[in-house]
Write a protein that holds these residues in place. Structure first.
Motif, mmCIF file in Angstrom:
data_model
loop_
_atom_site.group_PDB
_atom_site.id
_atom_site.type_symbol
_atom_site.label_atom_id
_atom_site.label_comp_id
_atom_site.label_asym_id
_atom_site.label_seq_id
_atom_site.Cartn_x
_atom_site.Cartn_y
_atom_site.Cartn_z
ATOM 1 N N LEU A 1 -18.905 2.562 7.710
ATOM 2 C CA LEU A 1 -18.216 2.378 6.426
ATOM 3 C C LEU A 1 -16.880 3.124 6.428
ATOM 4 N N ALA A 2 -16.891 4.333 6.979
ATOM 5 C CA ALA A 2 -15.654 5.133 7.042
ATOM 6 C C ALA A 2 -14.591 4.391 7.856
ATOM 7 N N LYS A 3 -15.051 3.663 8.861
ATOM 8 C CA LYS A 3 -14.107 2.900 9.681
ATOM 9 C C LYS A 3 -13.482 1.752 8.867
ATOM 10 N N VAL A 4 -14.335 1.072 8.114
ATOM 11 C CA VAL A 4 -13.814 -0.017 7.271
ATOM 12 C C VAL A 4 -12.764 0.526 6.307
ATOM 13 N N TRP A 5 -13.010 1.701 5.768
ATOM 14 C CA TRP A 5 -12.096 2.273 4.772
ATOM 15 C C TRP A 5 -10.986 3.128 5.400
ATOM 16 N N ASN A 6 -11.089 3.323 6.700
ATOM 17 C CA ASN A 6 -10.147 4.183 7.408
ATOM 18 C C ASN A 6 -10.045 5.571 6.777
ATOM 19 N N ARG B 1 -6.498 -6.142 -20.377
ATOM 20 C CA ARG B 1 -6.249 -6.391 -18.948
ATOM 21 C C ARG B 1 -7.570 -6.562 -18.197
ATOM 22 N N PRO B 2 -7.544 -7.369 -17.127
ATOM 23 C CA PRO B 2 -8.753 -7.488 -16.298
ATOM 24 C C PRO B 2 -9.194 -6.123 -15.779
ATOM 25 N N ASP B 3 -10.489 -5.927 -15.671
ATOM 26 C CA ASP B 3 -11.015 -4.660 -15.153
ATOM 27 C C ASP B 3 -10.426 -4.348 -13.783
ATOM 28 N N LEU B 4 -10.224 -5.387 -12.980
ATOM 29 C CA LEU B 4 -9.657 -5.147 -11.647
ATOM 30 C C LEU B 4 -8.282 -4.498 -11.763
ATOM 31 N N ASP B 5 -7.446 -5.027 -12.656
ATOM 32 C CA ASP B 5 -6.101 -4.466 -12.813
ATOM 33 C C ASP B 5 -6.159 -3.014 -13.281
ATOM 34 N N ILE B 6 -7.139 -2.718 -14.119
ATOM 35 C CA ILE B 6 -7.261 -1.335 -14.619
ATOM 36 C C ILE B 6 -7.630 -0.400 -13.461
ATOM 37 N N PHE B 7 -8.618 -0.808 -12.657
ATOM 38 C CA PHE B 7 -9.021 0.042 -11.527
ATOM 39 C C PHE B 7 -7.887 0.166 -10.504
ATOM 40 N N LEU B 8 -7.187 -0.941 -10.253
ATOM 41 C CA LEU B 8 -6.068 -0.881 -9.289
ATOM 42 C C LEU B 8 -4.964 0.041 -9.806
ATOM 43 N N ASP B 9 -4.700 -0.029 -11.092
ATOM 44 C CA ASP B 9 -3.680 0.826 -11.703
ATOM 45 C C ASP B 9 -4.065 2.300 -11.562
ATOM 46 N N TYR B 10 -5.335 2.598 -11.815
ATOM 47 C CA TYR B 10 -5.815 3.979 -11.686
ATOM 48 C C TYR B 10 -5.674 4.460 -10.232
ATOM 49 N N ALA B 11 -6.085 3.613 -9.280
ATOM 50 C CA ALA B 11 -5.996 4.001 -7.861
ATOM 51 C C ALA B 11 -4.533 4.271 -7.478
ATOM 52 N N ARG B 12 -3.643 3.458 -7.995
ATOM 53 C CA ARG B 12 -2.213 3.631 -7.678
ATOM 54 C C ARG B 12 -1.696 4.927 -8.277
ATOM 55 N N ARG B 13 -2.034 5.161 -9.540
ATOM 56 C CA ARG B 13 -1.552 6.391 -10.195
ATOM 57 C C ARG B 13 -2.154 7.642 -9.563
ATOM 58 N N MET B 14 -3.416 7.544 -9.093
ATOM 59 C CA MET B 14 -4.041 8.701 -8.436
ATOM 60 C C MET B 14 -3.537 8.850 -6.996
ATOM 61 N N ASP B 15 -2.882 7.799 -6.520
ATOM 62 C CA ASP B 15 -2.292 7.819 -5.177
ATOM 63 C C ASP B 15 -3.326 8.139 -4.093
ATOM 64 N N PHE B 16 -4.486 7.442 -4.142
ATOM 65 C CA PHE B 16 -5.513 7.650 -3.115
ATOM 66 C C PHE B 16 -5.013 7.127 -1.765
ATOM 67 N N ARG B 17 -5.210 7.919 -0.725
ATOM 68 C CA ARG B 17 -4.706 7.560 0.614
ATOM 69 C C ARG B 17 -5.836 7.489 1.637
ATOM 70 N N ASP B 18 -5.657 6.680 2.672
ATOM 71 C CA ASP B 18 -6.604 6.697 3.789
ATOM 72 C C ASP B 18 -6.186 7.791 4.769
ATOM 73 N N GLY C 1 -2.583 7.980 5.857
ATOM 74 C CA GLY C 1 -1.555 8.079 4.819
ATOM 75 C C GLY C 1 -1.224 6.770 4.135
ATOM 76 N N GLY C 2 -1.889 5.690 4.547
ATOM 77 C CA GLY C 2 -1.687 4.404 3.856
ATOM 78 C C GLY C 2 -2.475 4.381 2.558
ATOM 79 N N PRO C 3 -2.192 3.408 1.691
ATOM 80 C CA PRO C 3 -2.968 3.325 0.451
ATOM 81 C C PRO C 3 -4.438 3.008 0.752
ATOM 82 N N LEU C 4 -5.341 3.780 0.120
ATOM 83 C CA LEU C 4 -6.774 3.556 0.321
ATOM 84 C C LEU C 4 -7.173 2.184 -0.226
#
Ligand SMILES: Nc1nc2c(c(=O)[nH]1)N[C@H]1C(S)=C(S)[C@@H](COP(=O)(O)OP(=O)(O)OC[C@H]3O[C@@H](n4cnc5c(=O)[nH]c(N)nc54)[C@H](O)[C@@H]3O)O[C@H]1N2
Ligand SMILES: Nc1nc2c(c(=O)[nH]1)N[C@H]1C(S)=C(S)[C@@H](COP(=O)(O)OP(=O)(O)OC[C@H]3O[C@@H](n4cnc5c(=O)[nH]c(N)nc54)[C@H](O)[C@@H]3O)O[C@H]1N2
Ligand SMILES: [Mo]
Length: 829
Positions: free
Chosen positions: A402-407, A516-533, A536-539
């Motif tokens: 799983l860690a490999k899939v998510w890098n 907004r669609p739930d997907l857009d809300i979660f994507l927005d949160y991930a972007r604002r939290m700046d989660f990285r793999d 250093g790429g976006p998680l």
């Protein structure tokens, strides 16, 4: 057969009888808003039903950017064109009053409107400060079985690898955690063995604690059509209420609540005693038969009769049907999963199939049912207390994969303990270790047990509560931030029903206001939290439903729920498709385990299993010695009495559940005129014997009390088993004018004011079906009837004075055979 039917008065519509091994004829159900003709429809947009787990395929009719109706899809494998009452009328909730159109934040104790940036900022800054001060374990996510696959997968990635919290679960814990657990215990892995098509081939169908007629009405239509065709199946129904299923059953067993294991052990005893075991199958594909044989040796029908209060002869008759069936289909739902010894009982139903070799053939299958429309996806995507793709959290290989899939580094994915279950998350919130709880698509202030406790947990000052919903629910009213979500019909995504059929549901209309669609809300949160793999790429590197689906496909590759053979394009074809769907099975897979057991090997299994009675986890060493070759596991369990038994102060058993016309906490169906009118308020089902003994009549207002709390409702006298009360759990407080609010003024009308904080030790599913209760008269009904339907399990035993449930002209539905309506087809979008 073109006909127009009042589908409130006749929820299952007309019959299209068919014989065994024949194809179920198509019948297209269409309901359009009054004044709209089929030719007026400008677009038909593909969807599937969102108000239960059946996965009925349908098209949404659109005129001038507005939903105006629905029709079933004749070519789909699941429903062959039919729809149930909630789907025919429920779409009206989308445009009903009360939809949230702007985010809300709490200021000075009150929820006030704000913009998205302000609301998201609040969530992000609280997340950041908690991560810094208290670590990832201070943040929890409580989601649902009603979003789309793409949304769960995104949530699972951002919670497990982004935040790094172990506290992510769904209301699927209340719904299908026992289904998942029972499959894991028997087959080493989640995944529905059977198929709805088994209904076409079975010569015996057994329903255990499953009111199929009301909770998956379209498959009940299929059963009814078989009952009226050539070579009909024999039905066994195990339910303490006189459901429509019970009324049509060859044998109806109405056991005392909470005694399923005793009954099942007796059925197993009889099947073994009468020599009905398929020893070749047992030898080739299972381990553990001897233990079961020894465990049930003393469990005679006479023994079970004493515990279950069901005649021993009736138990023997049921065992005869199960034992002599040539193709047996069993279904299991909440009368097992939410009752006492839930997993232990559900596994005994798997055992019936294992010892009889009733798996992997047309008509021979078990359906450990789901309830919610997308609960399957919550489980697959790991948004429910499992790792994505049915990976085993205790198997380092699986975590590394799983860690490999998510890098990411494997250490970034919490796997020091089992993923936290919802009941434990609420406990952590109560005790103060969880400080932020993000609730999406569920209404725990009505649906969790012991509501006074839940309200007090959610209203704590120190707990930051985010609620993402369509309406200002009882739960949203307690939140610090409320996010307005778009829903089914207003967003695109996929979801999977109880028999592994994947459907695509397209956006038909725009959401209201700024929702907004739930997907857009979660994507927005991930972007604002700046989660990285780890590079250093976006998680979270996807940006819309289809790219999220593609990301999930990579995570599912080579797993039991393999989606790699599916695309949005393919899902826009004539029918939904069952997973696994990959290179080897490009058209999907009708049944699992056609060729032996595939995912139980110690290196492949999703769990090493648990003790069915105590819930204690087995180790990998124990698993390897029990099941070195990865066969199905026959696990036995002793019967234990329910935790809360009736006594002098609380003399009744109390159980709770559903009616056909409403969905859960009614945020949608309570806003739909036809559905609301059919069952507008709570009621209490009381048996004839108990009503006579206490001089109670139809319509009397009574109070039902348990040690946790009380509710009031009007009496409906029915043929329910004596000593048992039933209350539907649909009725919260949002629509009681001036009524009881979440401030706790009691007695209220929500069933969960009375239910107990207790859960199955194995699956951790709460016990909504067993409690002890007192019943007292508050006020005479004076001739008025209970607000309960007459078409369903709540049919009055004495019909005098009760008007038959009907919907009138606004509930009229066109039923046509042959081709669907010829409005302008939308083709592929
Ligand atoms: N109309 C409608 N359909 C729905 C839903 C809805 O809200 N409304 N919800 C969907 C969801 S999420 C779910 S989970 C499913 C649930 O679907 P079901 O499980 O079919 O529905 P329930 O009414 O919760 O419970 C089923 C039966 O369990 C019986 N029962 C109670 N205690 C016991 C017991 O100890 N032993 C046995 N054998 N039976 C017992 C009850 O009498 C009841 O008739 O429905 C899905 N479909
Ligand atoms: N006593 C008792 N209690 C029970 C049960 C029982 O039988 N008896 N059954 C249990 C079971 S099986 C279940 S499944 C639960 C159900 O319990 P809940 O999940 O609490 O019930 P719902 O009313 O379906 O709540 C779903 C919420 O999500 C919102 N929603 C709908 N669509 C969307 C969407 O697309 N996005 C977002 N963000 N929100 C959306 C709805 O408005 C609603 O507020 O109840 C459980 N509780
Ligand atoms: Mo459910």
């Amino acid at each position: 057969m073109d006909a127009s039917v009042d589908r409130i008065a006749q929820p299952w519509g007309g019959r299209t009888p068919y014989g065994r091994h024949e194809v179920w004829p198509a019948r297209v159900d269409t309901h359009l808003e009054e004044g709209v003709a089929p030719d007026d429809v400008q677009r038909w947009v593909r969807a599937a039903s969102i108000l239960h787990s059946d996965g009925d395929a349908m098209d949404i009719a659109v005129v001038d950017g507005r939903m105006v109706g629905v029709r079933g899809r004749a070519q789909d494998r699941v429903n062959h064109g039919r729809l149930g009452p909630k789907d025919l009328f429920g779409w009206q909730a989308n445009a009903s009053s009360g939809r949230l159109t702007r985010p809300l934040v709490r200021r000075g104790g009150r929820l006030v409107e704000t913009d998205w940036a302000t609301a998201m900022d609040r969530i992000v800054s609280r997340s950041r400060s908690l991560l810094q001060e208290k670590g990832p374990g201070s943040i929890g996510f409580y989601t649902t079985g009603q979003l789309f696959l793409e949304e769960y997968y995104t949530l699972a990635v951002l919670a497990r690898a982004g935040i790094g919290t172990n506290h992510l679960d769904g209301n699927t814990r209340l719904c299908t955690s026992t289904a998942a657990e029972a499959l894991k215990e028997s087959f080493g892995c989640d995944g529905q063995p059977g198929s709805y098509d088994d209904i076409d081939h079975a010569d015996a169908i057994a329903l255990f604690g499953h009111n199929l007629a009301e909770t998956q009405p379209v498959q009940w239509m299929r059963v009814l059509d078989r009952l009226e065709g050539a070579d009909p199946p024999r039905l066994v129904c195990v339910d303490p209420r006189p459901t429509q299923v019970a009324r049509r059953a060859t044998v109806h067993l109405a056991p005392r609540g909470g005694t399923n294991v005793a009954l099942l052990n007796a059925l197993l005893h009889e099947i073994i005693r009468t020599g009905r075991v398929d020893h070749a199958y047992v030898e080739a594909h299972t381990v553990g038969f001897e233990e079961l044989e020894a465990r049930v040796a003393e469990c005679t029908p006479a023994w079970a009769a004493g515990i279950c209060d069901v005649p021993a002869a009736r138990i023997a008759e049921a065992a005869e049907i199960l034992g002599s069936a040539d193709r047996l289909l069993s279904t299991v739902l909440q009368g097992v999963y939410q009752s006492h010894q839930a997993t232990a009982a559900a596994v005994q139903i798997n055992n019936i199939h294992l010892i009889r070799g009733m798996l992997g053939r047309p008509g021979a299958g078990v359906l450990q049912m789901n309830g919610q429309p997308t609960a399957q996806n919550t489980r697959e995507c790991g948004a429910n207390g499992d790792l994505p793709g049915f990976r085993n959290w205790e198997n380092d290989q699986h975590v590394a994969d799983l860690a490999k899939v998510w890098n990411v580094d494997p250490k970034q994915i919490p796997h020091y303990a089992p993923p936290t279950h919802a009941m434990q998350m609420f406990r952590y919130a109560e005790q103060g270790s969880i400080r932020m709880l993000w609730v999406s698509g569920t209404n725990p202030a009505v649906s969790l047990p012991e509501l006074s406790r839940i309200r007090s947990i959610l209203s704590q000052e120190r707990l930051f509560v985010v609620v993402q919903d369509l309406f200002l629910t009882e739960t949203a009213q307690l939140a610090d931030v409320v996010l307005p979500a778009a829903t089914w019909g207003e967003k695109t995504g996929t979801f999977t029903n109880a028999d592994r059929t994947v459907h695509l549901s397209d956006k038909a209309v725009d959401p209201p206001g700024e929702a907004r669609p739930d997907l857009d809300i979660f994507l927005d949160y991930a972007r604002r939290m700046d989660f990285r793999d780890k590079d250093g790429g976006p998680l979270v590197h996807w940006h819309d439903p289809e790219s999220a689906f593609e990301a999930w496909k990579r995570c599912s590759a080579g797993r039991p729920c393999d989606y790699t053979g599916l695309t949005y394009g393919k899902l826009r074809g004539p029918s939904g498709i069952q997973w696994p769907c990959n290179e080897d099975a490009p058209d999907g897979t009708e049944r699992l385990y056609t060729d032996g057991i595939s995912w139980a090997h110690p290196d492949r299994c999703e769990t090493y299993g648990k003790d069915l009675v105590t819930g204690a986890s087995d180790s990998v060493v124990e698993y390897r010695s029990l099941n070195p070759d990865g066969k199905a596991m026959i696990k036995a369990a002793a019967y234990l009495p329910p935790h809360e038994e009736p006594g002098a102060e609380y003399p009744f058993q109390l159980t709770t559940g559903r009616t056909i016309y409403h969905f859960h906490t009614r945020t949608k169906t309570g806003r739909v005129p036809q559905l609301n009118a059919a069952a507008p308020d709570v009621w209490v089902e009381v048996s004839v014997a108990d009503a006579d003994e206490r001089d109670l009549n139809e319509g009397d207002l009574v109070e039902v009390a348990t040690p946790r709390g009380a509710l009031r409702g009007r009496v409906r006298v029915t043929d329910i088993r004596p000593g048992l009360l039933f209350v539907p759990f649909h009725y919260g407080y949002w629509d009681t004018p001036g009524g009881k609010g979440p401030d706790g003024s009691t007695p209220g009308r929500a069933a969960n004011e009375t239910t107990v904080t207790d859960w199955d030790p194995v699956s951790k599913q709460p016990l909504f079906k067993t409690a002890a209760a007192a019943l007292t008269l508050v006020e005479r009904g004076g001739g008025r009837a209970a607000p309960a339907p007459t078409t369903t399990a709540s049919v009055p035993s004495r019909s005098g004075g009760v008007t038959a449930t009907a919907g009138g002209p606004s509930a009229s539905v066109a039923q046509s055979d042959g081709a669907p309506w010829h409005g302008r087809e939308e083709g592929s979008r």
